[in-house]
Scaffold this active site. Structure first.
Site, PDB file in Angstrom:
ATOM      1  N   LYS A  31      63.568 -38.638  88.069  1.00  0.00           N
ATOM      2  CA  LYS A  31      62.916 -38.984  89.174  1.00  0.00           C
ATOM      3  C   LYS A  31      61.432 -38.854  89.505  1.00  0.00           C
ATOM      4  O   LYS A  31      60.752 -39.796  90.089  1.00  0.00           O
ATOM      5  CB  LYS A  31      63.694 -38.725  90.453  1.00  0.00           C
ATOM      6  N   THR A  32      61.091 -37.857  88.993  1.00  0.00           N
ATOM      7  CA  THR A  32      59.437 -37.553  89.072  1.00  0.00           C
ATOM      8  C   THR A  32      58.759 -38.405  88.139  1.00  0.00           C
ATOM      9  O   THR A  32      57.779 -39.047  88.367  1.00  0.00           O
ATOM     10  CB  THR A  32      59.323 -36.153  88.543  1.00  0.00           C
ATOM     11  N   ASP A 217      59.536 -37.206  98.204  1.00  0.00           N
ATOM     12  CA  ASP A 217      60.273 -36.618  97.384  1.00  0.00           C
ATOM     13  C   ASP A 217      61.296 -35.627  98.094  1.00  0.00           C
ATOM     14  O   ASP A 217      61.262 -35.148  99.036  1.00  0.00           O
ATOM     15  CB  ASP A 217      59.585 -35.912  96.263  1.00  0.00           C
ATOM     16  N   GLU A 218      62.630 -35.642  97.377  1.00  0.00           N
ATOM     17  CA  GLU A 218      63.588 -34.822  97.805  1.00  0.00           C
ATOM     18  C   GLU A 218      63.978 -35.008  99.345  1.00  0.00           C
ATOM     19  O   GLU A 218      63.938 -34.107 100.208  1.00  0.00           O
ATOM     20  CB  GLU A 218      63.264 -33.236  97.767  1.00  0.00           C
ATOM     21  N   GLN A 248      72.780 -33.323  96.213  1.00  0.00           N
ATOM     22  CA  GLN A 248      71.954 -31.864  95.993  1.00  0.00           C
ATOM     23  C   GLN A 248      71.375 -31.267  97.208  1.00  0.00           C
ATOM     24  O   GLN A 248      70.662 -30.539  96.972  1.00  0.00           O
ATOM     25  CB  GLN A 248      70.899 -32.377  94.835  1.00  0.00           C
ATOM     26  N   ARG A 587      72.982 -28.047  86.117  1.00  0.00           N
ATOM     27  CA  ARG A 587      71.711 -27.361  85.431  1.00  0.00           C
ATOM     28  C   ARG A 587      72.015 -27.309  83.849  1.00  0.00           C
ATOM     29  O   ARG A 587      71.201 -26.877  83.050  1.00  0.00           O
ATOM     30  CB  ARG A 587      71.640 -26.045  86.096  1.00  0.00           C
TER      31      ARG A 587
END
Length: 703
Positions: A31-32, A217-218, A248, A587
């Site tokens: 995503k980044t 973002d987020e 998330q 993770r």
């Protein structure tokens, strides 16, 4: 700029530039990378100037990473772009309009401790007892109110009780005091920009004209203030691109509302939705495990992670004898991977609450495994634990001035620095300890408290002694009054100290308090290897979001621990626990371990908790149960007094039973080898394995 390095959906996300865009980005989907490419593409196509772009993320670290990536893409300085956190952006707006808020150009930003100090002064002015009106609790209430866009007047509308009405008055005085002192607090950095935008249309239009493209973002982590700010800024051009993943969203306890991302298409009915579902991080097994778990949540978007990575090994499930066996097995696996060439820094041990770290840290220390605790202090370095140990040391040795000086104002007793200086001087002159020279005032009350505990501790276990100190000293009461998430965590840490005491006593019958304190000193004196990257990481599942490791151990997967007991009766809270587990799973890059114990000492008592329901939600084809094959587990069981029978105790609903720790109780239900039993208060309802040796059926009626 070469777009061929992107997959098809990433490329679609980059090339879609105008209008509202929702990018649902699964973990490890890049995503980044997509956000930075989108910004670079807008600049390259001359759709926007650098100063017309506003990119908001949640941490300074994430903002810095975005800037570094963007600079490498566009080969130019990005300082003219507003790439920052919400709070940094809010600060910019306030600085550019400080006169509107009657602030000086050099206004001060108060941190949390500064704010609490201001509240303490107000409570004193209003003659309010700070034992009833806890300053930290009030600060949290004010913070929550500001994040819900409630000013003092709006907040007072909801005040019903006398206490709530007084807190509303404190809030009003607090805000007045801040303005008179040309100060703002951290929450004002979000509230005040919204305030000026609502009151001054020209100011709002100025910022709407300035920022042609807005990126958030987020987005699943936005609270009411952040959500409102995002909508207001992007209202003119409608070019708002939000990126996130509702699966998330794990921060509802600090005000995040994941429904902001679920409702994006309702807010913007012309929104374009793009799914980033290809994961570049994990193996196929890990991704399938994550999918099989999160599909059980009802409140979610319809997406399915997939990967071209290797299938990988099955998820490894270890159901251990007790918490020591659990740590022993984790350490055995870590040592094996280290021998195979996987560095310690690629391994992480996750736990649901900070209190769980103490047994893990102790196991690592005893086995000389280098580690660091991330996102929190190491267990024995936490203030509340140091305060408790200071009491125990002073009880053991009245001449211990260092422990006395720590304990005497923990919690605060109004014994000032001047009083302490006089006591130190008197002790020096008389060549004795401070304890011996205390003969009056509040300090004498403290001295008598220590002497009283010393008298009461005779013939008590270490667990009972810790319980006595927590009650008599006021340490427990101090954190109970705060009623904050932080104080709850501190209470858990203090309660968990009883587990340390019980374990020491069980393995060292007849040991003295001095021997126990020596043991504590040896453990707490081991330094965390923070400066060395080559260490195993220990952290909570909340703290691990955004990180990745080759080998991940998720520990304590038992009902009441993970999922946490606080979430057991609310579907929405249980779904957040499942999202937290989903974050933990994703993770892992190569290998994922899930561990729990058939019994464990928790808060000084033996618990037998059923396995976490989340384990059963993983497809059976993707999970490998290791408890039969694991040799180290068998060896430990041979050497220990087994607490479990081979066969289940035959009991049914309505039967009377007796537990070796909880006393008498009545069976409520029995399901798959787990009995739900009602014990007398304060024990209450407990779930016990029917194979547990400490449980027996009894006859006759009892009250």
């Amino acid at each position: 700029m070469n777009l061929d390095t992107l997959n098809e959906t990433q490329k679609e996300a980059v090339l879609t530039t105008d209008g509202p865009i929702l990018i649902l980005a699964g973990p490890g989907s890049g995503k980044t990378r997509v956000i930075t490419y989108k910004i670079a593409y807008l600049l390259e196509e001359n759709k926007a100037n650098p100063w017309e772009i506003l990119a908001i993320t949640f941490t300074n670290k994430a903002a810095k990473e975005m800037k570094v990536r963007l600079e490498s893409l566009i080969k130019d300085d990005v300082r003219s772009m507003q790439i920052s956190t919400f709070h940094s952006f809010g600060l910019k707006v306030i600085k550019e309009n400080y006169e509107f808020f009657n602030l000086n150009s050099t206004f001060t930003i108060l941190d949390e401790q500064d704010s609490i100090s201001v509240i303490k002064k107000i409570l004193k002015e209003m003659n309010l007892d700070d034992k009833i009106y806890n300053p930290r609790t009030i600060k949290n209430k004010i913070s929550n109110a500001k994040n819900e866009l409630l000013n003092p007047k709006a907040y007072s509308v909801f005040a019903r009780t006398e206490v709530d009405k007084n807190i509303a008055k404190v809030y009003e005085k607090y805000d007045d005091k801040l303005r008179k002192n040309s100060s703002v607090d951290f929450d004002d950095l979000l509230l005040m920009p919204i305030e000026i935008f609502k009151k001054d249309k020209k100011v709002l239009e100025h910022y709407q004209n300035r920022y042609k493209y807005v990126f958030i973002d987020e987005y699943q982590d936005t609270n009411e203030a952040q959500y409102t700010l995002s909508k207001m800024i992007s209202e003119k051009y409608h070019n708002i691109c939000v990126v996130g993943d509702e699966s998330q969203s794990i921060y509802s306890w600090r005000g995040a509302n994941f429904k902001n991302i679920l409702n994006f298409e309702k807010d913007y009915n012309d929104a374009k939705v793009i799914l980033l579902e290809q994961n570049y991080r994990s193996t196929k097994r890990i991704i399938e495990a994550a999918n099989s778990v999160i599909k059980n949540n009802k409140e979610k978007k319809d997406k399915h992670l997939w990967t071209d990575n290797d299938t990988g090994s099955k998820i490894k499930y270890l159901r251990c004898y007790d918490e020591k066996d659990e740590i022993y097995n984790i350490i055995s696996e870590i040592k094996q991977y280290k021998e195979e060439g996987i560095p310690y820094k690629e391994m992480v041990v996750l736990y649901r609450t900070n209190a769980q770290s103490q047994s893990i840290e102790r196991g690592f220390i005893e086995n000389t495994i280098p580690y660091k605790v991330v996102g929190s202090y190491a267990y024995f370095n936490r203030k509340e634990i140091k305060d408790l140990v200071a009491y125990l040391r002073l009880i053991n040795n009245k001449d211990d001035d260092v422990s006395l000086l720590r304990a005497i104002n923990a919690p605060k007793r109004g014994i000032g620095n001047k009083t302490i200086e006089k006591l130190e001087e008197k002790a020096n002159n008389e060549d004795t300890s401070i304890f011996n020279v205390i003969d009056s005032g509040k300090e004498l009350v403290f001295k008598n408290l220590i002497l009283d505990i010393n008298e009461k501790m005779k013939d008590k276990s270490f667990v009972d002694l810790v319980e006595l100190v927590l009650d008599e000293s006021g340490l427990r009461n101090e954190y109970e009054l705060e009623k904050t998430l932080e104080s709850e965590a501190k209470l858990e840490n203090l309660e968990e100290f009883k587990s340390i005491a019980k374990n020491f006593e069980d393995y060292n019958p007849g040991a003295t308090l001095e021997e126990f304190l020596i043991e504590i000193s040896l453990i707490s004196d081991v330094k965390e290897t923070k400066d060395n990257d080559e260490v195993v990481t220990l952290m909570t599942t909340h703290a691990v979001k955004g990180l990745e490791f080759d080998i991940v151990f998720v520990t304590g997967l038992e009902e009441g621990i993970f999922p946490h007991s606080n979430s057991m009766y609310e579907e929405s809270e249980l779904e957040e626990e499942r999202r937290l587990f989903y974050v933990a799973i994703t993770r892992a890059k190569k290998v994922l371990y899930l561990t729990n114990a058939r019994s464990r000492v928790r808060f000084g008592k033996i618990e037998s908790n059923p396995p976490s329901r989340f384990i059963d939600e993983i497809n059976s084809d993707d999970i490998e149960k290791m408890f039969e094959e694991n040799k180290s587990t068998k060896e430990i069981k041979i050497n220990k007094k087994d607490n479990f029978n081979d066969e289940e105790l035959e009991i049914k609903a309505g039967d009377k039973v007796e537990h070796n720790s909880y006393g008498k109780g009545i069976v409520v239900t029995v399901d798959r080898g787990v009995a739900t039993i009602a014990f007398a208060n304060p024990i209450g309802i407990k779930k016990i394995l029917t194979t547990y040796k400490g449980l027996k059926k009894i006859g006759g009626f009892y009250e």
